[in-house]
Design a protein around this motif. Structure first.
Motif, PDB file in Angstrom:
ATOM      1  N   ARG A   1       7.223  -2.269  -4.682  1.00  0.00           N
ATOM      2  CA  ARG A   1       7.252  -2.790  -3.309  1.00  0.00           C
ATOM      3  C   ARG A   1       8.670  -3.138  -2.886  1.00  0.00           C
ATOM      4  N   GLN A   2       9.480  -3.639  -3.811  1.00  0.00           N
ATOM      5  CA  GLN A   2      10.856  -4.002  -3.493  1.00  0.00           C
ATOM      6  C   GLN A   2      11.652  -2.775  -3.021  1.00  0.00           C
ATOM      7  N   LYS A   3      11.320  -1.605  -3.539  1.00  0.00           N
ATOM      8  CA  LYS A   3      12.002  -0.375  -3.123  1.00  0.00           C
ATOM      9  C   LYS A   3      11.616  -0.019  -1.691  1.00  0.00           C
ATOM     10  N   VAL A   4      10.333  -0.209  -1.339  1.00  0.00           N
ATOM     11  CA  VAL A   4       9.893   0.041   0.036  1.00  0.00           C
ATOM     12  C   VAL A   4      10.601  -0.922   0.984  1.00  0.00           C
TER      13      VAL A   4
ATOM     14  N   ALA B   1       0.831  -1.206   0.000  1.00  0.00           N
ATOM     15  CA  ALA B   1       0.000   0.000   0.000  1.00  0.00           C
ATOM     16  C   ALA B   1       0.868   1.260   0.000  1.00  0.00           C
ATOM     17  N   LEU B   2       1.926   1.254   0.803  1.00  0.00           N
ATOM     18  CA  LEU B   2       2.840   2.400   0.807  1.00  0.00           C
ATOM     19  C   LEU B   2       3.495   2.553  -0.555  1.00  0.00           C
ATOM     20  N   ALA B   3       3.900   1.450  -1.143  1.00  0.00           N
ATOM     21  CA  ALA B   3       4.532   1.503  -2.466  1.00  0.00           C
ATOM     22  C   ALA B   3       3.585   2.140  -3.485  1.00  0.00           C
ATOM     23  N   GLU B   4       2.330   1.756  -3.447  1.00  0.00           N
ATOM     24  CA  GLU B   4       1.362   2.318  -4.383  1.00  0.00           C
ATOM     25  C   GLU B   4       1.176   3.818  -4.145  1.00  0.00           C
TER      26      GLU B   4
END
Length: 83
Positions: free
Chosen positions: A36-39, A27-30
């Motif tokens: 998501r891998q960066k988060v 959700a944070l990635a979006e």
């Protein structure tokens, strides 16, 4: 303070803010427009993550970065240095 300690502190704060808001990493990635891998890398304190990614995550969490005088590392932060 070294770069690794600073990165770990920032990553821990970002993770805590994400959890406090009830967000998953996905959700944070979006919200941040990041993979998501960066988060995951941000929350692990990876030194290879660009400042832009940290900034996107902070904006998505409705947070800002404040510069304050360095504090001594905690015992938890330095425990792995002597292994």
């Amino acid at each position: 303070m070294d770069i690794s300690t600073l990165s770990q502190r920032l990553s821990r704060q970002i993770r805590e803010k994400r959890l406090n808001r009830g967000l998953t990493q996905a959700a944070l990635a979006e919200l941040a427009g990041l993979p998501r891998q960066k988060v995951i890398a941000i929350e692990q304190g990876s030194l290879s993550v660009a400042m832009n990614a940290y900034a996107r995550a902070l904006v998505a969490l409705d947070c800002e970065l404040a510069v304050v005088p360095a504090a001594m590392p905690t015992l938890d932060e330095i425990e792995g240095l002597f292994e």
